[in-house]
Structure formats: C-alpha cells, structure tokens
Design an enzyme around this catalytic site. Sequence first.
Site, PDB file in Angstrom:
ATOM      1  N   LYS A 152       0.832  -1.214   0.000  1.00 14.70           N
ATOM      2  CA  LYS A 152       0.000   0.000   0.000  1.00 14.70           C
ATOM      3  C   LYS A 152       0.863   1.259   0.000  1.00 14.70           C
ATOM      4  O   LYS A 152       0.625   2.179  -0.771  1.00 14.70           O
ATOM      5  CB  LYS A 152      -0.903   0.045   1.252  1.00 14.70           C
ATOM      6  CG  LYS A 152      -1.840  -1.127   1.392  1.00 14.70           C
ATOM      7  CD  LYS A 152      -2.688  -1.001   2.639  1.00 14.70           C
ATOM      8  CE  LYS A 152      -1.925  -1.048   3.942  1.00 14.70           C
ATOM      9  NZ  LYS A 152      -1.213  -2.329   4.196  1.00 14.70           N
ATOM     10  N   ARG A 210      -8.963   1.331   8.941  1.00 13.18           N
ATOM     11  CA  ARG A 210      -8.559  -0.053   9.194  1.00 13.18           C
ATOM     12  C   ARG A 210      -9.638  -0.821   9.943  1.00 13.18           C
ATOM     13  O   ARG A 210      -9.457  -1.997  10.218  1.00 13.18           O
ATOM     14  CB  ARG A 210      -7.291  -0.068  10.044  1.00 13.18           C
ATOM     15  CG  ARG A 210      -6.030  -0.455   9.250  1.00 13.18           C
ATOM     16  CD  ARG A 210      -4.879  -0.427  10.228  1.00 13.18           C
ATOM     17  NE  ARG A 210      -3.732  -1.154   9.806  1.00 13.18           N
ATOM     18  CZ  ARG A 210      -2.617  -0.595   9.328  1.00 13.18           C
ATOM     19  NH1 ARG A 210      -2.557   0.683   9.131  1.00 13.18           N
ATOM     20  NH2 ARG A 210      -1.576  -1.353   9.038  1.00 13.18           N
ATOM     21  N   ARG A 224      11.464  -5.989   4.428  1.00 12.31           N
ATOM     22  CA  ARG A 224      11.210  -4.533   4.378  1.00 12.31           C
ATOM     23  C   ARG A 224      12.224  -3.805   5.245  1.00 12.31           C
ATOM     24  O   ARG A 224      12.544  -4.229   6.350  1.00 12.31           O
ATOM     25  CB  ARG A 224       9.792  -4.235   4.874  1.00 12.31           C
ATOM     26  CG  ARG A 224       9.532  -2.744   5.034  1.00 12.31           C
ATOM     27  CD  ARG A 224       8.072  -2.379   4.979  1.00 12.31           C
ATOM     28  NE  ARG A 224       7.274  -2.939   6.054  1.00 12.31           N
ATOM     29  CZ  ARG A 224       5.959  -2.776   6.148  1.00 12.31           C
ATOM     30  NH1 ARG A 224       5.291  -2.098   5.226  1.00 12.31           N
ATOM     31  NH2 ARG A 224       5.295  -3.310   7.160  1.00 12.31           N
ATOM     32  N   ARG A 267      11.554  -2.695  11.016  1.00 15.02           N
ATOM     33  CA  ARG A 267      10.600  -2.223  12.021  1.00 15.02           C
ATOM     34  C   ARG A 267      10.337  -3.316  13.063  1.00 15.02           C
ATOM     35  O   ARG A 267      10.250  -4.486  12.722  1.00 15.02           O
ATOM     36  CB  ARG A 267       9.276  -1.851  11.341  1.00 15.02           C
ATOM     37  CG  ARG A 267       9.310  -0.498  10.680  1.00 15.02           C
ATOM     38  CD  ARG A 267       8.136  -0.235   9.767  1.00 15.02           C
ATOM     39  NE  ARG A 267       6.849  -0.706  10.234  1.00 15.02           N
ATOM     40  CZ  ARG A 267       5.724  -0.599   9.527  1.00 15.02           C
ATOM     41  NH1 ARG A 267       5.735  -0.022   8.330  1.00 15.02           N
ATOM     42  NH2 ARG A 267       4.592  -1.059  10.004  1.00 15.02           N
ATOM     43  N   ARG A 290      -0.426  -9.495  13.160  1.00 21.39           N
ATOM     44  CA  ARG A 290      -0.960  -8.383  12.363  1.00 21.39           C
ATOM     45  C   ARG A 290      -1.848  -8.907  11.241  1.00 21.39           C
ATOM     46  O   ARG A 290      -2.849  -8.286  10.886  1.00 21.39           O
ATOM     47  CB  ARG A 290       0.184  -7.541  11.808  1.00 21.39           C
ATOM     48  CG  ARG A 290       0.947  -6.819  12.904  1.00 21.39           C
ATOM     49  CD  ARG A 290       2.160  -6.103  12.365  1.00 21.39           C
ATOM     50  NE  ARG A 290       1.800  -4.982  11.529  1.00 21.39           N
ATOM     51  CZ  ARG A 290       2.620  -4.412  10.665  1.00 21.39           C
ATOM     52  NH1 ARG A 290       3.848  -4.855  10.512  1.00 21.39           N
ATOM     53  NH2 ARG A 290       2.223  -3.393   9.946  1.00 21.39           N
TER      54      ARG A 290
HETATM   55  P1  ADP Z   1       2.315  -1.803   3.215  1.00 19.15           P
HETATM   56  O1  ADP Z   1       2.352  -0.281   3.133  1.00 19.15           O
HETATM   57  O2  ADP Z   1       1.094  -2.373   2.558  1.00 19.15           O
HETATM   58  O3  ADP Z   1       2.503  -2.313   4.605  1.00 19.15           O
HETATM   59  P2  ADP Z   1       4.873  -1.681   1.775  1.00 19.15           P
HETATM   60  O4  ADP Z   1       4.517  -0.756   0.630  1.00 19.15           O
HETATM   61  O5  ADP Z   1       5.704  -1.102   2.846  1.00 19.15           O
HETATM   62  O6  ADP Z   1       3.526  -2.365   2.376  1.00 19.15           O
HETATM   63  O7  ADP Z   1       5.547  -2.981   1.149  1.00 19.15           O
HETATM   64  C1  ADP Z   1       6.022  -4.046   1.993  1.00 19.15           C
HETATM   65  C2  ADP Z   1       7.376  -4.518   1.498  1.00 19.15           C
HETATM   66  O8  ADP Z   1       7.233  -5.196   0.236  1.00 19.15           O
HETATM   67  C3  ADP Z   1       8.382  -3.394   1.272  1.00 19.15           C
HETATM   68  O9  ADP Z   1       9.661  -3.868   1.639  1.00 19.15           O
HETATM   69  C4  ADP Z   1       8.292  -3.111  -0.228  1.00 19.15           C
HETATM   70  O10 ADP Z   1       9.519  -2.606  -0.739  1.00 19.15           O
HETATM   71  C5  ADP Z   1       7.976  -4.504  -0.795  1.00 19.15           C
HETATM   72  N1  ADP Z   1       7.083  -4.454  -1.953  1.00 19.15           N
HETATM   73  C6  ADP Z   1       6.033  -3.605  -2.175  1.00 19.15           C
HETATM   74  N2  ADP Z   1       5.409  -3.884  -3.343  1.00 19.15           N
HETATM   75  C7  ADP Z   1       6.076  -4.965  -3.875  1.00 19.15           C
HETATM   76  C8  ADP Z   1       5.905  -5.748  -5.062  1.00 19.15           C
HETATM   77  N3  ADP Z   1       4.921  -5.505  -5.943  1.00 19.15           N
HETATM   78  N4  ADP Z   1       6.769  -6.783  -5.244  1.00 19.15           N
HETATM   79  C9  ADP Z   1       7.740  -7.061  -4.334  1.00 19.15           C
HETATM   80  N5  ADP Z   1       7.946  -6.361  -3.223  1.00 19.15           N
HETATM   81  C10 ADP Z   1       7.131  -5.317  -2.970  1.00 19.15           C
HETATM   82  P1  AMP Z   2       1.436   0.611   8.951  1.00 16.62           P
HETATM   83  O1  AMP Z   2       2.592   1.542   8.851  1.00 16.62           O
HETATM   84  O2  AMP Z   2       0.252   1.069   8.125  1.00 16.62           O
HETATM   85  O3  AMP Z   2       1.804  -0.832   8.689  1.00 16.62           O
HETATM   86  O4  AMP Z   2       0.919   0.684  10.466  1.00 16.62           O
HETATM   87  C1  AMP Z   2       1.750   0.250  11.534  1.00 16.62           C
HETATM   88  C2  AMP Z   2       0.918   0.114  12.810  1.00 16.62           C
HETATM   89  O5  AMP Z   2       0.377   1.388  13.179  1.00 16.62           O
HETATM   90  C3  AMP Z   2      -0.292  -0.813  12.727  1.00 16.62           C
HETATM   91  O6  AMP Z   2       0.043  -2.180  12.919  1.00 16.62           O
HETATM   92  C4  AMP Z   2      -1.162  -0.251  13.857  1.00 16.62           C
HETATM   93  O7  AMP Z   2      -0.687  -0.655  15.133  1.00 16.62           O
HETATM   94  C5  AMP Z   2      -0.921   1.243  13.737  1.00 16.62           C
HETATM   95  N1  AMP Z   2      -1.903   1.885  12.824  1.00 16.62           N
HETATM   96  C6  AMP Z   2      -1.651   2.485  11.632  1.00 16.62           C
HETATM   97  N2  AMP Z   2      -2.784   2.942  11.080  1.00 16.62           N
HETATM   98  C7  AMP Z   2      -3.790   2.604  11.933  1.00 16.62           C
HETATM   99  C8  AMP Z   2      -5.204   2.772  11.933  1.00 16.62           C
HETATM  100  N3  AMP Z   2      -5.837   3.365  10.907  1.00 16.62           N
HETATM  101  N4  AMP Z   2      -5.902   2.291  12.977  1.00 16.62           N
HETATM  102  C9  AMP Z   2      -5.298   1.683  14.012  1.00 16.62           C
HETATM  103  N5  AMP Z   2      -3.981   1.483  14.078  1.00 16.62           N
HETATM  104  C10 AMP Z   2      -3.218   1.932  13.061  1.00 16.62           C
END
Ligand code: ADP
Ligand code: AMP
Length: 214
Positions: A13, A88, A127, A160, A171
């Site tokens: 995302k 969420r 990541r 992280r 999660r």
């Molecule tokens: P989210 O915001 O949904 O938690 P991220 O955008 O941070 O996810 O992506 C999670 C991990 O996967 C990151 O390390 C990112 O670089 C990698 N990633 C994202 N999209 C792709 C893809 N299409 N193919 C492979 N790796 C990806």
């Molecule tokens: P993210 O960076 O989107 O993966 O979010 C990391 C963490 O932040 C999540 O696992 C939750 O603990 C918290 N968080 C982020 N966005 C929300 C939301 N909209 N509602 C509740 N918790 C959130």
Amino acid sequence: MRIIMLGAPGAGKGTQAKKIAGKYNIPHISTGDIFRANIKNGTELGKKAKTYMDQGLLVPDELTCDLVVDRIQQEDAQNGYVLDGFPRTIPQAECLTAALEKLGSKIDYAIDVDVPDSNIVNRMSGRRACLKCGATYHIVYAAPAKEGVCDTCGEALVLRDDDKPETVQKRLNVYHDQTQPLIDYYTKAGVLKSVDGTKDLEEVFQAIVSILGE
Ligand code: ADP
Ligand code: AMP
C-alpha cells in the site's frame, strides 16, 4: 482525487501510495508514518500508540479518526489525497464517511492491493524503513543504492519492530478480523477496485494508473 489504499500489512500500500501521490500531485497520508513520527518525537500520542503497535494491535479508533479528519482538511489536501493504512476498521470507515459527508465530499476510489498471506512474511521480513523520511525499501525487490542507507535522506535503515516474524502473523490475524470487512463496505459504496499485488511493483502501479486514468 480522494483515494484509500486497502490491503494486508506488507501488501504494498505504502509503495503504491507514494507513487500515486507523485503522479497525481496529491499528499500521501499514512497513519502508520504519523504514529512512527510521534513515537520518534516522544509525544503523548506516540507513547500511547507504541504500546499497541509493538504488539501488532491496532491503535484505538478514538486516537486515530480525528487525526485523519483534521489532516484531510489541511490546505494541501483540498484537491485530494491518498490515505494509506486508514481506515482499518468499520468504525473508522464510518467516521470518515460521516466527516466527508459534512464536508460535502466523498471517497472516489478504494484500491485493494491483493496479496495472499503466504507472500506477506517474505515481504515484511525484507522490508527496511527509514524512520526519518518514511521511505520504504525491500532488501531484494526494492533495494537502496547503498545497503542499509536511505537513498533520499542518508539515514540508517531499520527492520521495524512490528515486522519481526512473531508480530507479522498477529498483524495478519488482526487484518482479517478487523480490516478485511472494509472490502465489502467499499464494494457496497461502489468505489472498490482490486489489483493483483503479487506482480512486480511497476506492473501493480500500471494497473492502478489504468483505474485512475493518465
Ligand atoms: P504496506 O504499506 O502495505 O505495509 P509496503 O509498501 O511497505 O507495504 O511494502 C512491503 C514490502 O514489500 C516493502 O519492503 C516493499 O519494498 C515490498 N514491496 C512492495 N510492493 C512490492 C511488489 N509488488 N513486489 C515485491 N515487493 C514489494
Ligand atoms: P502501517 O505503517 O500502516 O503498517 O501501520 C503500523 C501500525 O500502526 C499498525 O500495525 C497499527 O498498530 C498502527 N496503525 C496504523 N494505522 C492505523 C489505523 N488506521 N488504525 C489503528 N492502528 C493503526
């Protein structure tokens, strides 16, 4: 254009939201980034949020919703925004819908980045995040130019705490219980679009652009 990104943690995302924000010149609003910035700055909100985030749980709705409703009313969000990680839960979505109704606006697209659980652990364990500027990398799929260093700001990259495998499964469970019902919610609202998030990140972006328009 007012856009919501849906999908499991690690689906991509944030990666896609940043690209959307760049192409369509709208702000990328990530609640996760806002909470991490608050943790880094030692604020009261950060202290409260950290206790939930470290356990792989959601931060309570009452700490989250007003924050986003304030943010989307700022000047830079007047022509739209891409929300990443919010809503969420169903109560968060209802809070957003009600706030937008009052403002005479609505969500145009909810984009679900669809990735099966089996791919997620690999995505999350690889990541690497920059806690200074919010940039995200993957050690294999989106590596920085210099290992362990942010391309954008030079800060050291970190795994992280909540991306450690023991927290990831929790999660994912939270996602299925509390967030996945939003797919139905936004389908009923007539704005849901799904993309296959298992593809290469440029292919995923092209699929999104074909939904949003050039
Ligand atoms: P989210 O915001 O949904 O938690 P991220 O955008 O941070 O996810 O992506 C999670 C991990 O996967 C990151 O390390 C990112 O670089 C990698 N990633 C994202 N999209 C792709 C893809 N299409 N193919 C492979 N790796 C990806
Ligand atoms: P993210 O960076 O989107 O993966 O979010 C990391 C963490 O932040 C999540 O696992 C939750 O603990 C918290 N968080 C982020 N966005 C929300 C939301 N909209 N509602 C509740 N918790 C959130």
